[in-house]
Design a protein around this motif. Structure first.
Motif, PDB file in Angstrom:
ATOM      1  N   ASN A  86       0.822  -1.206   0.000  1.00  0.00           N
ATOM      2  CA  ASN A  86       0.000   0.000   0.000  1.00  0.00           C
ATOM      3  C   ASN A  86       0.863   1.265   0.000  1.00  0.00           C
ATOM      4  O   ASN A  86       0.452   2.309  -0.516  1.00  0.00           O
ATOM      5  N   ALA A  87       2.043   1.175   0.606  1.00  0.00           N
ATOM      6  CA  ALA A  87       2.934   2.331   0.645  1.00  0.00           C
ATOM      7  C   ALA A  87       3.746   2.470  -0.639  1.00  0.00           C
ATOM      8  O   ALA A  87       3.890   3.570  -1.189  1.00  0.00           O
ATOM      9  N   PHE A  88       4.276   1.355  -1.152  1.00  0.00           N
ATOM     10  CA  PHE A  88       5.180   1.423  -2.293  1.00  0.00           C
ATOM     11  C   PHE A  88       4.455   1.377  -3.640  1.00  0.00           C
ATOM     12  O   PHE A  88       4.976   1.898  -4.624  1.00  0.00           O
ATOM     13  N   GLY A  89       3.287   0.733  -3.706  1.00  0.00           N
ATOM     14  CA  GLY A  89       2.589   0.598  -4.978  1.00  0.00           C
ATOM     15  C   GLY A  89       2.313   1.932  -5.664  1.00  0.00           C
ATOM     16  O   GLY A  89       2.727   2.145  -6.811  1.00  0.00           O
ATOM     17  N   PRO A  90       1.617   2.875  -5.015  1.00  0.00           N
ATOM     18  CA  PRO A  90       1.355   4.169  -5.655  1.00  0.00           C
ATOM     19  C   PRO A  90       2.630   4.928  -6.013  1.00  0.00           C
ATOM     20  O   PRO A  90       2.709   5.558  -7.073  1.00  0.00           O
ATOM     21  N   ALA A  91       3.661   4.861  -5.131  1.00  0.00           N
ATOM     22  CA  ALA A  91       4.905   5.584  -5.405  1.00  0.00           C
ATOM     23  C   ALA A  91       5.631   4.990  -6.605  1.00  0.00           C
ATOM     24  O   ALA A  91       6.183   5.721  -7.437  1.00  0.00           O
ATOM     25  N   CYS A  92       5.627   3.654  -6.737  1.00  0.00           N
ATOM     26  CA  CYS A  92       6.285   3.027  -7.882  1.00  0.00           C
ATOM     27  C   CYS A  92       5.548   3.364  -9.173  1.00  0.00           C
ATOM     28  O   CYS A  92       6.166   3.643 -10.209  1.00  0.00           O
ATOM     29  N   ARG A  93       4.217   3.352  -9.137  1.00  0.00           N
ATOM     30  CA  ARG A  93       3.457   3.698 -10.339  1.00  0.00           C
ATOM     31  C   ARG A  93       3.666   5.165 -10.719  1.00  0.00           C
ATOM     32  O   ARG A  93       3.749   5.512 -11.895  1.00  0.00           O
ATOM     33  N   LYS A  94       3.771   6.016  -9.739  1.00  0.00           N
ATOM     34  CA  LYS A  94       3.966   7.442  -9.997  1.00  0.00           C
ATOM     35  C   LYS A  94       5.280   7.706 -10.709  1.00  0.00           C
ATOM     36  O   LYS A  94       5.352   8.547 -11.612  1.00  0.00           O
ATOM     37  N   HIS A  95       6.319   6.993 -10.327  1.00  0.00           N
ATOM     38  CA  HIS A  95       7.650   7.265 -10.866  1.00  0.00           C
ATOM     39  C   HIS A  95       8.083   6.231 -11.914  1.00  0.00           C
ATOM     40  O   HIS A  95       9.249   6.189 -12.301  1.00  0.00           O
ATOM     41  N   GLY A  96       7.142   5.419 -12.390  1.00  0.00           N
ATOM     42  CA  GLY A  96       7.441   4.494 -13.475  1.00  0.00           C
ATOM     43  C   GLY A  96       8.389   3.375 -13.111  1.00  0.00           C
ATOM     44  O   GLY A  96       9.192   2.927 -13.942  1.00  0.00           O
ATOM     45  N   VAL A  97       8.332   2.896 -11.869  1.00  0.00           N
ATOM     46  CA  VAL A  97       9.232   1.839 -11.392  1.00  0.00           C
ATOM     47  C   VAL A  97       8.500   0.502 -11.398  1.00  0.00           C
ATOM     48  O   VAL A  97       7.359   0.409 -10.918  1.00  0.00           O
ATOM     49  N   LEU A  98       9.146  -0.517 -11.935  1.00  0.00           N
ATOM     50  CA  LEU A  98       8.615  -1.876 -11.921  1.00  0.00           C
ATOM     51  C   LEU A  98       9.500  -2.740 -11.033  1.00  0.00           C
ATOM     52  O   LEU A  98      10.726  -2.738 -11.180  1.00  0.00           O
ATOM     53  N   VAL A  99       8.885  -3.474 -10.123  1.00  0.00           N
ATOM     54  CA  VAL A  99       9.600  -4.425  -9.282  1.00  0.00           C
ATOM     55  C   VAL A  99       9.159  -5.809  -9.717  1.00  0.00           C
ATOM     56  O   VAL A  99       8.047  -6.245  -9.425  1.00  0.00           O
ATOM     57  N   ILE A 100      10.045  -6.513 -10.435  1.00  0.00           N
ATOM     58  CA  ILE A 100       9.703  -7.792 -11.054  1.00  0.00           C
ATOM     59  C   ILE A 100      10.459  -8.928 -10.365  1.00  0.00           C
ATOM     60  O   ILE A 100      11.666  -8.839 -10.142  1.00  0.00           O
ATOM     61  N   GLN A 101       9.720  -9.981 -10.024  1.00  0.00           N
ATOM     62  CA  GLN A 101      10.367 -11.179  -9.471  1.00  0.00           C
ATOM     63  C   GLN A 101      11.082 -11.903 -10.610  1.00  0.00           C
ATOM     64  O   GLN A 101      10.458 -12.402 -11.537  1.00  0.00           O
ATOM     65  N   HIS A 102      12.409 -11.944 -10.541  1.00  0.00           N
ATOM     66  CA  HIS A 102      13.212 -12.428 -11.666  1.00  0.00           C
ATOM     67  C   HIS A 102      13.631 -13.889 -11.510  1.00  0.00           C
ATOM     68  O   HIS A 102      13.620 -14.653 -12.469  1.00  0.00           O
ATOM     69  N   GLN A 103      13.997 -14.295 -10.301  1.00  0.00           N
ATOM     70  CA  GLN A 103      14.473 -15.663 -10.078  1.00  0.00           C
ATOM     71  C   GLN A 103      14.182 -16.074  -8.643  1.00  0.00           C
ATOM     72  O   GLN A 103      14.281 -15.253  -7.729  1.00  0.00           O
ATOM     73  N   VAL A 104      13.811 -17.343  -8.453  1.00  0.00           N
ATOM     74  CA  VAL A 104      13.480 -17.859  -7.125  1.00  0.00           C
ATOM     75  C   VAL A 104      14.244 -19.149  -6.869  1.00  0.00           C
ATOM     76  O   VAL A 104      14.223 -20.065  -7.702  1.00  0.00           O
ATOM     77  N   GLU A 105      14.929 -19.216  -5.746  1.00  0.00           N
ATOM     78  CA  GLU A 105      15.600 -20.441  -5.306  1.00  0.00           C
ATOM     79  C   GLU A 105      14.942 -20.866  -3.993  1.00  0.00           C
ATOM     80  O   GLU A 105      14.915 -20.100  -3.036  1.00  0.00           O
ATOM     81  N   THR A 106      14.414 -22.085  -3.961  1.00  0.00           N
ATOM     82  CA  THR A 106      13.672 -22.538  -2.782  1.00  0.00           C
ATOM     83  C   THR A 106      14.287 -23.789  -2.175  1.00  0.00           C
ATOM     84  O   THR A 106      14.901 -24.600  -2.871  1.00  0.00           O
ATOM     85  N   GLU A 107      14.117 -23.908  -0.880  1.00  0.00           N
ATOM     86  CA  GLU A 107      14.474 -25.119  -0.140  1.00  0.00           C
ATOM     87  C   GLU A 107      13.294 -25.479   0.753  1.00  0.00           C
ATOM     88  O   GLU A 107      12.627 -24.587   1.298  1.00  0.00           O
ATOM     89  N   TYR A 108      13.044 -26.784   0.913  1.00  0.00           N
ATOM     90  CA  TYR A 108      11.891 -27.236   1.685  1.00  0.00           C
ATOM     91  C   TYR A 108      12.317 -28.239   2.750  1.00  0.00           C
ATOM     92  O   TYR A 108      13.306 -28.969   2.574  1.00  0.00           O
ATOM     93  N   ARG A 109      11.548 -28.276   3.810  1.00  0.00           N
ATOM     94  CA  ARG A 109      11.707 -29.325   4.811  1.00  0.00           C
ATOM     95  C   ARG A 109      10.386 -29.494   5.553  1.00  0.00           C
ATOM     96  O   ARG A 109       9.607 -28.545   5.683  1.00  0.00           O
ATOM     97  N   ASP A 110      10.149 -30.701   6.028  1.00  0.00           N
ATOM     98  CA  ASP A 110       8.948 -30.992   6.803  1.00  0.00           C
ATOM     99  C   ASP A 110       9.256 -30.786   8.275  1.00  0.00           C
ATOM    100  O   ASP A 110      10.305 -31.226   8.769  1.00  0.00           O
ATOM    101  N   ILE A 111       8.348 -30.125   8.980  1.00  0.00           N
ATOM    102  CA  ILE A 111       8.531 -29.856  10.396  1.00  0.00           C
ATOM    103  C   ILE A 111       7.317 -30.343  11.165  1.00  0.00           C
ATOM    104  O   ILE A 111       6.230 -30.491  10.605  1.00  0.00           O
ATOM    105  N   SER A 112       7.510 -30.599  12.441  1.00  0.00           N
ATOM    106  CA  SER A 112       6.425 -31.038  13.328  1.00  0.00           C
ATOM    107  C   SER A 112       6.060 -29.901  14.265  1.00  0.00           C
ATOM    108  O   SER A 112       6.940 -29.187  14.758  1.00  0.00           O
ATOM    109  N   THR A 113       4.767 -29.740  14.520  1.00  0.00           N
ATOM    110  CA  THR A 113       4.312 -28.719  15.451  1.00  0.00           C
ATOM    111  C   THR A 113       4.232 -29.303  16.857  1.00  0.00           C
ATOM    112  O   THR A 113       4.300 -30.520  17.049  1.00  0.00           O
TER     113      THR A 113
END
Length: 255
Positions: A86-113
């Motif tokens: 809500n804070a960055f969205g209007p400011a990025c649109r105002k100044h023509g800035v795009l924040v694009i997710q370019h690459q994702v590296e993930t790791e997973y593990r199972d945990i017990s609660t």
């Protein structure tokens, strides 16, 4: 021919005359767009770093107004992803800035609660590409970690990474009290006496790795030269005793 008749003809059927032809009209909600300023200003000139600095000028602070109450897990205030967007969205649109997710590296593990349930934990390292109005860009990374029992740990972790990126790269303060305003001195940790290691050193089940760790701990506290009563009743420097017993066990107990 109206829209309904055209649709019926395309489907190869005719409308029943008894079928109602009236259309329900609903009033359009009053949607007010925020004033984003002149979106064309410097649209082809500002590089990514300049445009991002202008976004930083718009977002001066985000308070920690959201509250987490996890019972035994703790309670704290935080700034969530929606608050950051809500804070960055209007400011990025105002100044023509795009924040694009370019690459994702993930790791997973199972945990017990604590209640015996099972959850899937995801750690995501996300590379974001931030574009300016002139097409230039720079990359920045942020990490997020989340767990979920229903397959949503990945998007949660990515959302946390995005929130971290926006707040950290935007250098956004909370306007809370400075954590460095209170100074304290760390109390000295009590030193474990050399003699307290004897039972562990003489225990045949103590691993060679643990013996090396004990030797390091004694060296850190400057107790390698401390005299103790060894396993045969003689006085011996504890550091030399650890080395001797370690060598004996490595040799299979041979003399």
């Amino acid at each position: 021919m109206g829209l309904r008749e055209n649709a019926a003809a395309a489907a190869g059927r005719t409308l029943d005359n008894a079928e109602p032809t009236s259309t329900e009209v609903r009033e359009t909600p009053n949607l007010t767009e925020p004033d984003l300023g002149d979106l064309t200003q410097d649209a082809e000139a500002a590089p990514a770093v300049v445009a991002w600095s202008r976004v930083m000028g718009e977002v001066r602070s985000i308070a920690k107004n959201e509250r987490f109450d996890g019972g035994r897990a703790g309670r704290f205030n935080f700034r969530g992803i929606e608050t950051a967007l809500n804070a960055f969205g209007p400011a990025c649109r105002k100044h023509g800035v795009l924040v694009i997710q370019h690459q994702v590296e993930t790791e997973y593990r199972d945990i017990s609660t604590s209640s015996g349930g099972r959850m899937r934990e995801c750690t995501a390292l996300v590379t974001f590409r931030i574009y300016g109005p002139d097409g230039s860009y720079f990359d920045s990374q942020a990490a997020g970690e989340a767990s979920d029992s229903g397959g949503r740990s990945t998007p949660k972790a990515q959302s946390i990474a995005l929130r971290t990126l926006l707040i950290n790269n935007g250098l956004v303060p909370t306007e809370d009290r400075d954590a460095d305003a209170v100074h304290f001195e760390r109390a000295e940790s009590p030193v474990r006496p050399a003699a307290s290691y004897l039972d562990e050193i003489c225990n045949p089940s103590t691993s060679a790795g643990r013996l090396r760790q004990i030797h390091h701990e004694l060296g850190t506290t400057r107790q390698l030269g401390a005299l103790v009563t060894n396993e045969v009743g003689d006085e011996e420097q504890i550091g030399a005793m650890v080395v001797r017993i370690g060598k004996e066990r490595a040799a299979g107990g041979a003399e």
